[in-house]
Design an enzyme around this catalytic site. Sequence first.
Site, PDB file in Angstrom:
ATOM      1  N   ASP A  94     -30.999 -29.733 -60.705  1.00 10.15           N
ATOM      2  CA  ASP A  94     -31.735 -28.471 -60.861  1.00 10.15           C
ATOM      3  C   ASP A  94     -32.735 -28.357 -59.714  1.00 10.15           C
ATOM      4  O   ASP A  94     -33.907 -28.716 -59.839  1.00 10.15           O
ATOM      5  CB  ASP A  94     -32.436 -28.438 -62.212  1.00 10.15           C
ATOM      6  CG  ASP A  94     -33.010 -27.060 -62.519  1.00 10.15           C
ATOM      7  OD1 ASP A  94     -32.802 -26.133 -61.709  1.00 10.15           O
ATOM      8  OD2 ASP A  94     -33.664 -26.913 -63.568  1.00 10.15           O
ATOM      9  N   ALA A  95     -32.232 -27.874 -58.572  1.00  5.77           N
ATOM     10  CA  ALA A  95     -33.023 -27.846 -57.342  1.00  5.77           C
ATOM     11  C   ALA A  95     -33.386 -26.432 -56.904  1.00  5.77           C
ATOM     12  O   ALA A  95     -34.299 -26.238 -56.112  1.00  5.77           O
ATOM     13  CB  ALA A  95     -32.248 -28.547 -56.220  1.00  5.77           C
ATOM     14  N   LYS A  96     -32.642 -25.443 -57.388  1.00  9.58           N
ATOM     15  CA  LYS A  96     -32.873 -24.025 -57.077  1.00  9.58           C
ATOM     16  C   LYS A  96     -32.998 -23.786 -55.576  1.00  9.58           C
ATOM     17  O   LYS A  96     -33.887 -23.084 -55.118  1.00  9.58           O
ATOM     18  CB  LYS A  96     -34.094 -23.509 -57.826  1.00  9.58           C
ATOM     19  CG  LYS A  96     -33.967 -23.625 -59.342  1.00  9.58           C
ATOM     20  CD  LYS A  96     -35.187 -23.083 -60.061  1.00  9.58           C
ATOM     21  CE  LYS A  96     -35.032 -23.215 -61.565  1.00  9.58           C
ATOM     22  NZ  LYS A  96     -35.094 -24.627 -62.024  1.00  9.58           N
ATOM     23  N   ARG A  97     -32.079 -24.359 -54.830  1.00  8.22           N
ATOM     24  CA  ARG A  97     -32.086 -24.192 -53.383  1.00  8.22           C
ATOM     25  C   ARG A  97     -31.514 -22.827 -52.990  1.00  8.22           C
ATOM     26  O   ARG A  97     -30.766 -22.212 -53.737  1.00  8.22           O
ATOM     27  CB  ARG A  97     -31.271 -25.304 -52.718  1.00  8.22           C
ATOM     28  CG  ARG A  97     -31.812 -26.709 -52.947  1.00  8.22           C
ATOM     29  CD  ARG A  97     -33.220 -26.872 -52.351  1.00  8.22           C
ATOM     30  NE  ARG A  97     -33.598 -28.262 -52.202  1.00  8.22           N
ATOM     31  CZ  ARG A  97     -34.424 -28.935 -52.983  1.00  8.22           C
ATOM     32  NH1 ARG A  97     -34.976 -28.319 -54.014  1.00  8.22           N
ATOM     33  NH2 ARG A  97     -34.715 -30.197 -52.762  1.00  8.22           N
ATOM     34  N   THR A 121     -28.234 -26.083 -58.843  1.00  8.64           N
ATOM     35  CA  THR A 121     -28.694 -24.709 -59.054  1.00  8.64           C
ATOM     36  C   THR A 121     -29.175 -24.116 -57.737  1.00  8.64           C
ATOM     37  O   THR A 121     -29.743 -24.810 -56.891  1.00  8.64           O
ATOM     38  CB  THR A 121     -29.827 -24.649 -60.090  1.00  8.64           C
ATOM     39  OG1 THR A 121     -30.926 -25.452 -59.647  1.00  8.64           O
ATOM     40  CG2 THR A 121     -29.352 -25.144 -61.453  1.00  8.64           C
TER      41      THR A 121
END
Length: 288
Positions: A94-97, A121
């Site tokens: 869950d890094a939302k890059r 993510t």
Amino acid sequence: MTTQELVYQIKKKNSFLCIGLDVDLNKIPKHILEEEDPIFTFNKAIIDATHHLCVAYKPNTAFYEAYGLKGWKALEKTINYLNIKHPEIFTIADAKRGDIGNTSSMYAKAFFEDLAFDSVTVAPYMGKDSVEPFLAFQDKHTIMLALTSNQGAFDFQTKIVDDKELYKQVLETSKTWTNSEQLMYVVGATKAEYLADIRQIIPEAFLLVPGVGAQGGNLQDVCKYGMTDSVGLLINSSRGIIYASPNEDFAQAAAIKAQELQKQMSIILNSYTAHVSESHHETPRPTQ
């Protein structure tokens, strides 16, 4: 991991539970702080106690990056432990890059090749050239933010642009990208009433749904509007499970909380299967 392998695990375990490994050293039991690597020690205990109840784990990378090199090493040890001990479990970074193409390629390489996560993510604000580099990896999944559960989601995501909510335009556009069949989407559990419209646009894609439990999302509502014939849902719970107890019984307490959700999921899955069978493969939603 392929989608088919994930669906197999869901049916085998009667569970579509994802456990978020968001480790805050201020919240874990005090006795673990004495360990050489308290983050990994905590994660290992949670995994050992709950792996039979869930199909996915989701470390939020911010909770590891905040502790510098030691935190990143703990993340690496956690994913290695999962891949060796429980390769059947779906893993989510869950890094939302989300950045320009060459930067996204490096992010993808970091999470898919170096750390060997099954998915990551991403934020789609910069468009297809920030997401397609992730989609280039075979048998890996890119989980794109679609409609989130935070209050600020209303700042942009639900705004009407050309007679249509922005999040719907993002969903429709994402379907045109190369390898879009490898996309999954984040939809907050507190937005369950939006799921019927979302399923009109992406009827079969898997949805990662945070917000059940501590954030007030309702499991039954999410399943009523979001479940597909292949389930199509990963329901994430983080704080409600991993911080169920501040004491030495924390892992056992986490297992109890995870089992409560798994039992609810089993009932929903059995109900859904029965309804599908009765209606000769039509697609009604499970009863509440």
